[in-house]
Design a protein around this motif. Structure first.
Motif, PDB file in Angstrom:
ATOM      1  N   ASN A  65     -18.499  20.063  29.376  1.00 39.12           N
ATOM      2  CA  ASN A  65     -19.501  20.517  30.343  1.00 39.12           C
ATOM      3  C   ASN A  65     -19.492  19.827  31.701  1.00 39.12           C
ATOM      4  O   ASN A  65     -20.056  20.359  32.652  1.00 39.12           O
ATOM      5  CB  ASN A  65     -20.898  20.323  29.745  1.00 39.12           C
TER       6      ASN A  65
ATOM      7  N   CYS B 281     -16.585  18.803  37.316  1.00 36.02           N
ATOM      8  CA  CYS B 281     -17.133  18.233  38.550  1.00 36.02           C
ATOM      9  C   CYS B 281     -17.049  16.709  38.607  1.00 36.02           C
ATOM     10  O   CYS B 281     -16.935  16.145  39.687  1.00 36.02           O
ATOM     11  CB  CYS B 281     -18.589  18.637  38.720  1.00 36.02           C
ATOM     12  N   HIS B 282     -17.150  16.056  37.457  1.00 38.08           N
ATOM     13  CA  HIS B 282     -17.184  14.593  37.494  1.00 38.08           C
ATOM     14  C   HIS B 282     -15.850  13.948  37.114  1.00 38.08           C
ATOM     15  O   HIS B 282     -15.736  12.726  37.138  1.00 38.08           O
ATOM     16  CB  HIS B 282     -18.304  14.063  36.586  1.00 38.08           C
TER      17      HIS B 282
ATOM     18  N   LEU C  46     -19.341   8.389  37.689  1.00 36.49           N
ATOM     19  CA  LEU C  46     -20.515   8.059  36.870  1.00 36.49           C
ATOM     20  C   LEU C  46     -20.392   6.716  36.165  1.00 36.49           C
ATOM     21  O   LEU C  46     -21.233   6.359  35.342  1.00 36.49           O
ATOM     22  CB  LEU C  46     -20.771   9.180  35.857  1.00 36.49           C
TER      23      LEU C  46
ATOM     24  N   LEU D  67     -29.496   4.253  37.475  1.00 33.61           N
ATOM     25  CA  LEU D  67     -30.568   5.153  37.055  1.00 33.61           C
ATOM     26  C   LEU D  67     -30.983   4.804  35.632  1.00 33.61           C
ATOM     27  O   LEU D  67     -30.140   4.470  34.809  1.00 33.61           O
ATOM     28  CB  LEU D  67     -30.069   6.617  37.066  1.00 33.61           C
TER      29      LEU D  67
ATOM     30  N   GLN E  28     -31.875  14.304  35.824  1.00 36.34           N
ATOM     31  CA  GLN E  28     -30.715  14.759  36.601  1.00 36.34           C
ATOM     32  C   GLN E  28     -29.962  15.870  35.854  1.00 36.34           C
ATOM     33  O   GLN E  28     -29.575  16.880  36.432  1.00 36.34           O
ATOM     34  CB  GLN E  28     -29.769  13.569  36.858  1.00 36.34           C
ATOM     35  N   VAL E  29     -29.782  15.675  34.547  1.00 34.46           N
ATOM     36  CA  VAL E  29     -28.976  16.621  33.770  1.00 34.46           C
ATOM     37  C   VAL E  29     -29.748  17.906  33.481  1.00 34.46           C
ATOM     38  O   VAL E  29     -29.178  18.992  33.479  1.00 34.46           O
ATOM     39  CB  VAL E  29     -28.479  15.957  32.462  1.00 34.46           C
TER      40      VAL E  29
ATOM     41  N   THR F  39     -30.317  18.951  42.090  1.00 33.29           N
ATOM     42  CA  THR F  39     -29.317  18.609  43.092  1.00 33.29           C
ATOM     43  C   THR F  39     -28.115  19.547  43.023  1.00 33.29           C
ATOM     44  O   THR F  39     -27.064  19.185  42.538  1.00 33.29           O
ATOM     45  CB  THR F  39     -28.824  17.149  42.905  1.00 33.29           C
TER      46      THR F  39
ATOM     47  N   PRO G 109     -24.745  21.363  43.875  1.00 29.53           N
ATOM     48  CA  PRO G 109     -24.327  22.420  42.947  1.00 29.53           C
ATOM     49  C   PRO G 109     -24.424  22.032  41.482  1.00 29.53           C
ATOM     50  O   PRO G 109     -24.072  22.836  40.633  1.00 29.53           O
ATOM     51  CB  PRO G 109     -22.869  22.637  43.330  1.00 29.53           C
ATOM     52  N   MET G 110     -24.880  20.837  41.142  1.00 24.33           N
ATOM     53  CA  MET G 110     -24.975  20.515  39.716  1.00 24.33           C
ATOM     54  C   MET G 110     -26.038  21.399  39.075  1.00 24.33           C
ATOM     55  O   MET G 110     -27.173  21.440  39.531  1.00 24.33           O
ATOM     56  CB  MET G 110     -25.326  19.040  39.511  1.00 24.33           C
TER      57      MET G 110
ATOM     58  N   ILE H 255     -24.999  12.253  25.166  1.00 30.26           N
ATOM     59  CA  ILE H 255     -24.465  12.106  26.527  1.00 30.26           C
ATOM     60  C   ILE H 255     -24.920  10.781  27.139  1.00 30.26           C
ATOM     61  O   ILE H 255     -24.142  10.077  27.791  1.00 30.26           O
ATOM     62  CB  ILE H 255     -24.872  13.306  27.410  1.00 30.26           C
TER      63      ILE H 255
HETATM   64  C1  HEC Z   1     -20.911  22.174  39.147  1.00 30.91           C
HETATM   65  C2  HEC Z   1     -20.604  20.752  39.239  1.00 30.91           C
HETATM   66  C3  HEC Z   1     -21.283  19.781  38.307  1.00 30.91           C
HETATM   67  C4  HEC Z   1     -21.372  19.822  36.926  1.00 30.91           C
HETATM   68  C5  HEC Z   1     -20.829  20.888  35.977  1.00 30.91           C
HETATM   69  C6  HEC Z   1     -22.059  18.606  36.537  1.00 30.91           C
HETATM   70  N1  HEC Z   1     -22.383  17.866  37.642  1.00 30.91           N
HETATM   71 FE1  HEC Z   1     -23.389  16.107  37.632  1.00 30.91          FE
HETATM   72  N2  HEC Z   1     -23.401  16.111  39.671  1.00 30.91           N
HETATM   73  C7  HEC Z   1     -22.770  17.034  40.475  1.00 30.91           C
HETATM   74  C8  HEC Z   1     -23.013  16.699  41.870  1.00 30.91           C
HETATM   75  C9  HEC Z   1     -22.489  17.460  43.087  1.00 30.91           C
HETATM   76  C10 HEC Z   1     -23.830  15.553  41.870  1.00 30.91           C
HETATM   77  C11 HEC Z   1     -24.417  14.812  43.080  1.00 30.91           C
HETATM   78  C12 HEC Z   1     -25.759  15.434  43.372  1.00 30.91           C
HETATM   79  C13 HEC Z   1     -26.429  14.748  44.523  1.00 30.91           C
HETATM   80  O1  HEC Z   1     -27.164  13.781  44.286  1.00 30.91           O
HETATM   81  O2  HEC Z   1     -26.226  15.188  45.651  1.00 30.91           O
HETATM   82  C14 HEC Z   1     -24.054  15.208  40.460  1.00 30.91           C
HETATM   83  C15 HEC Z   1     -24.784  14.115  40.056  1.00 30.91           C
HETATM   84  C16 HEC Z   1     -24.878  13.674  38.736  1.00 30.91           C
HETATM   85  C17 HEC Z   1     -25.540  12.463  38.308  1.00 30.91           C
HETATM   86  C18 HEC Z   1     -26.257  11.462  39.222  1.00 30.91           C
HETATM   87  C19 HEC Z   1     -25.193  10.656  39.903  1.00 30.91           C
HETATM   88  C20 HEC Z   1     -25.739   9.694  40.916  1.00 30.91           C
HETATM   89  O3  HEC Z   1     -24.914   8.917  41.439  1.00 30.91           O
HETATM   90  O4  HEC Z   1     -26.943   9.678  41.190  1.00 30.91           O
HETATM   91  C21 HEC Z   1     -25.408  12.379  36.960  1.00 30.91           C
HETATM   92  C22 HEC Z   1     -25.923  11.277  36.040  1.00 30.91           C
HETATM   93  C23 HEC Z   1     -24.671  13.550  36.535  1.00 30.91           C
HETATM   94  N3  HEC Z   1     -24.372  14.319  37.642  1.00 30.91           N
HETATM   95  C24 HEC Z   1     -24.339  13.824  35.236  1.00 30.91           C
HETATM   96  C25 HEC Z   1     -23.757  15.020  34.825  1.00 30.91           C
HETATM   97  C26 HEC Z   1     -23.537  15.358  33.433  1.00 30.91           C
HETATM   98  C27 HEC Z   1     -23.848  14.441  32.251  1.00 30.91           C
HETATM   99  C28 HEC Z   1     -22.999  16.612  33.422  1.00 30.91           C
HETATM  100  C29 HEC Z   1     -22.640  17.456  32.218  1.00 30.91           C
HETATM  101  C30 HEC Z   1     -23.698  17.680  31.256  1.00 30.91           C
HETATM  102  C31 HEC Z   1     -22.862  17.038  34.815  1.00 30.91           C
HETATM  103  N4  HEC Z   1     -23.328  16.054  35.624  1.00 30.91           N
HETATM  104  C32 HEC Z   1     -22.323  18.263  35.214  1.00 30.91           C
HETATM  105  C33 HEC Z   1     -22.020  18.106  40.054  1.00 30.91           C
HETATM  106  C34 HEC Z   1     -21.916  18.554  38.731  1.00 30.91           C
END
Ligand code: HEC
Length: 100
Positions: free
Chosen positions: A38, A42-43, A55, A62, A70-71, A76, A78-79, A92
């Motif tokens: 999942n 992106c990460h 991460l 955090l 956040q999740v 935020t 495009p997440m 997770i």
């Molecule tokens: C479509 C792309 C995308 C997907 C899929 C995605 N993320 Fe993210 N995620 C991002 C972006 C972009 C950010 C930064 C958002 C911001 O703060 O501007 C982010 C931020 C985060 C952060 C906070 C990071 C910080 O430095 O504050 C966490 C924790 C995180 N994601 C966990 C996850 C987890 C766990 C999953 C899967 C369940 C996931 N993400 C799936 C794009 C994605």
């Protein structure tokens, strides 16, 4: 049989959900598998960042509640917001704690 699916649907950040998640002691291995399905798009495959941020050491910046929001929150783009049950959310979290 463990189900790894996460659905992109609604918000799931009510307190009962958070409390239930925090009471569980998740599995980092299962969290890793969920992450690979999942989150890696992106990460990055090793969570070193791609479209989304690196991460590693996220759990020092955090707290668990903030990570759950956040999740599941979709705050935020495009997440996306993930609708994920407490067991898998806990997995997770455990995985994220296992990253140095
Ligand atoms: C479509 C792309 C995308 C997907 C899929 C995605 N993320 Fe993210 N995620 C991002 C972006 C972009 C950010 C930064 C958002 C911001 O703060 O501007 C982010 C931020 C985060 C952060 C906070 C990071 C910080 O430095 O504050 C966490 C924790 C995180 N994601 C966990 C996850 C987890 C766990 C999953 C899967 C369940 C996931 N993400 C799936 C794009 C994605």
């Amino acid at each position: 049989m463990i189900c790894f699916s996460i659905f992109f649907v609604t918000h799931n950040e009510n307190n009962r959900y958070i409390i239930e998640t925090l009471e569980l002691n998740g599995s980092a291995e299962e969290g890793d598998a969920l992450f690979k399905i999942n989150c890696v798009g992106c990460h990055g495959i090793t969570a070193r960042g791609l479209v989304g941020p690196d991460l590693h050491s996220i759990t020092q910046r955090l707290n668990d509640k903030e990570i759950i929001k956040q999740v599941t929150g979709g705050l935020t783009p495009p997440m996306p917001s993930f609708e994920i049950d407490p067991v898998n959310m806990s997995n997770i979290l455990k995985y994220l704690h296992s990253l140095e």
